[in-house]
Design an enzyme around this catalytic site. Structure first.
Site, mmCIF file in Angstrom:
data_model
loop_
_atom_site.group_PDB
_atom_site.id
_atom_site.type_symbol
_atom_site.label_atom_id
_atom_site.label_comp_id
_atom_site.label_asym_id
_atom_site.label_seq_id
_atom_site.Cartn_x
_atom_site.Cartn_y
_atom_site.Cartn_z
ATOM 1 N N GLY A 191 0.813 -1.206 0.000
ATOM 2 C CA GLY A 191 0.000 0.000 0.000
ATOM 3 C C GLY A 191 0.846 1.255 0.000
ATOM 4 N N HIS A 230 -1.500 1.084 9.097
ATOM 5 C CA HIS A 230 -0.192 1.683 8.828
ATOM 6 C C HIS A 230 -0.321 2.855 7.852
ATOM 7 C CE1 HIS A 230 4.278 1.249 7.910
ATOM 8 N NE2 HIS A 230 3.863 1.816 6.783
ATOM 9 N N GLU A 231 -1.031 2.647 6.754
ATOM 10 C CA GLU A 231 -1.120 3.685 5.726
ATOM 11 C C GLU A 231 -1.976 4.867 6.173
ATOM 12 O OE1 GLU A 231 0.888 3.658 3.409
ATOM 13 O OE2 GLU A 231 1.485 1.557 3.276
ATOM 14 N N HIS A 234 0.141 7.133 8.008
ATOM 15 C CA HIS A 234 0.844 8.077 7.118
ATOM 16 C C HIS A 234 -0.078 9.222 6.698
ATOM 17 C CE1 HIS A 234 4.529 5.873 6.693
ATOM 18 N NE2 HIS A 234 4.026 4.878 6.003
ATOM 19 N N HIS A 240 7.463 6.307 9.061
ATOM 20 C CA HIS A 240 7.926 4.985 9.481
ATOM 21 C C HIS A 240 8.732 5.129 10.763
ATOM 22 C CE1 HIS A 240 7.424 3.770 5.067
ATOM 23 N NE2 HIS A 240 6.506 3.115 5.764
ATOM 24 N N ASP A 252 11.770 9.667 13.060
ATOM 25 C CA ASP A 252 10.340 9.727 12.759
ATOM 26 C C ASP A 252 9.675 10.923 13.425
ATOM 27 O OD1 ASP A 252 10.282 8.935 15.415
ATOM 28 O OD2 ASP A 252 8.847 7.303 15.114
ATOM 29 N N GLN A 260 15.814 3.346 15.791
ATOM 30 C CA GLN A 260 16.141 1.983 15.387
ATOM 31 C C GLN A 260 16.826 1.982 14.036
ATOM 32 O OE1 GLN A 260 11.981 0.419 15.561
ATOM 33 N NE2 GLN A 260 12.269 -0.205 13.437
ATOM 34 N N ASP A 293 1.090 -8.508 10.406
ATOM 35 C CA ASP A 293 -0.110 -7.960 11.035
ATOM 36 C C ASP A 293 -0.299 -8.475 12.458
ATOM 37 O OD1 ASP A 293 -0.515 -6.776 8.595
ATOM 38 O OD2 ASP A 293 -2.585 -7.442 8.377
#
Length: 326
Positions: A191, A230-231, A234, A240, A252, A260, A293
């Protein structure tokens, strides 16, 4: 890390999420986008740092329209599969996901209800009753996000799924609806989304039909609806979690997510230490990592503040009372 420095990172990322490629394309082609992003980031920083608090505490309820763009009958996913995805979004952003108890003890105090809910739109842009679902048969076999490095002008532009004239479906007004497109995406892409501040015609989220919802064509290990979580993160201005640059140099822009080295995959064991971030290591259970997931469960307080800052500017119409009725 500046927006301009992301270009060098694209080739170093597994091709699951195309959001940063879409972001770079807009930086390259829309001069006002960089200005918009600067203002949005300034506001996000103030709220995420706690220098300014949100004036509202109520839940934001976002109307969603799902555009199913299908070349085959299999890609024409069912209403039940679509509803399962909306349910996942509401649970995940409401900290009501059944697996929230799996958050490691080290991070339980940081997991936060984002106070954002989602529902399929009941009224279309001209006031007619709707299911919140559109269906478009296309002659195109697959779609892709913009590719800033492509030599082919069409591939560089991408986003064909978002326009009727290129075999997709035009967006509904982006200041009233969250547009979700479901289609066959190229390669291994799951995605991509558009950050706040971009053009209305392309604003929204695109998900491959094999990673949408929890039943039907949803395929393991991406059959928990977390690609959309997740998308949409955004779409609400989350980056991320590793900051889109490997080697501990990424950021981030959220203080309570540990630095990380890069994305995590699969289902890591706690702790996974990189970048001297021990003893707890990477927050791989965060929705903005690349884990399966079944291994992601949470947003942090800082991420929630960052998301809600968008309702003060680029997404402010969704905080208006009348948009809840759409």
């Amino acid at each position: 890390m500046s927006d301009e420095s992301f270009r060098s990172a694209f080739s170093d990322q597994t091709d699951w999420c195309g959001t940063m490629a879409a972001h770079q394309h807009l930086l390259d082609t829309k001069p006002d986008y960089a200005d918009n992003r600067r203002l949005i980031e300034e506001a996000a920083s103030v709220y995420e740092s706690g220098e300014r608090r949100m004036a509202r505490e109520e839940v934001i309820d976002i109307p969603v329209v799902v555009h199913v763009v299908h070349h085959t009958d299999e890609q024409n996913i069912s209403d039940a599969q679509i509803r399962s995805q909306i349910d996942v979004l509401t649970r995940d952003f409401g900290k009501k996901n059944l697996d929230i108890s799996k958050v490691s003890t080290a991070w339980q105090g940081l997991a936060e209800d984002a106070r954002i809910r989602f529902h399929l739109a009941t009224t279309d842009p001209i006031g007619r009753t709707t299911t919140g679902i559109t269906r478009t048969r296309t002659s195109r076999t697959s779609f892709a996000p913009p590719d800033p490095e492509a030599t082919d002008p069409e591939k560089r532009k991408g986003n064909q799924v978002k326009f009727t004239q290129s075999g997709g479906q035009d967006a509904w007004p982006a200041n009233t609806y969250l547009n979700l497109w479901v289609c066959q995406l190229e390669r291994s892409l799951l995605g991509y989304a558009q950050f706040p501040g971009g053009p209305a015609a392309t604003d929204g989220v695109v998900i491959t039909y094999k990673a949408f919802g929890t039943n039907g064509t949803a395929t393991a290990p991406f059959h928990g609806g977390r690609t959309a979580t997740h998308e949409v993160g955004h779409w609400l201005n989350l980056r991320h979690i590793w900051g889109d640059k490997r080697g501990c140099a990424g950021d981030d822009f959220v203080a309570d997510t540990p630095n990380q080295e890069g994305p995590n995959f699969g289902s890591p064991s706690f702790p996974h230490v990189t970048c001297n971030n021990g003893p707890n290591g990477d927050m791989f259970q965060n929705y903005m990592d690349y884990t399966d997931d079944a291994a992601m469960f949470m947003f942090t307080k800082g991420q929630v503040a960052r998301m809600h800052s968008t309702f003060e500017n680029a997404r402010m119409t969704f905080a208006a009372r009348e948009t809840v009725l759409a």
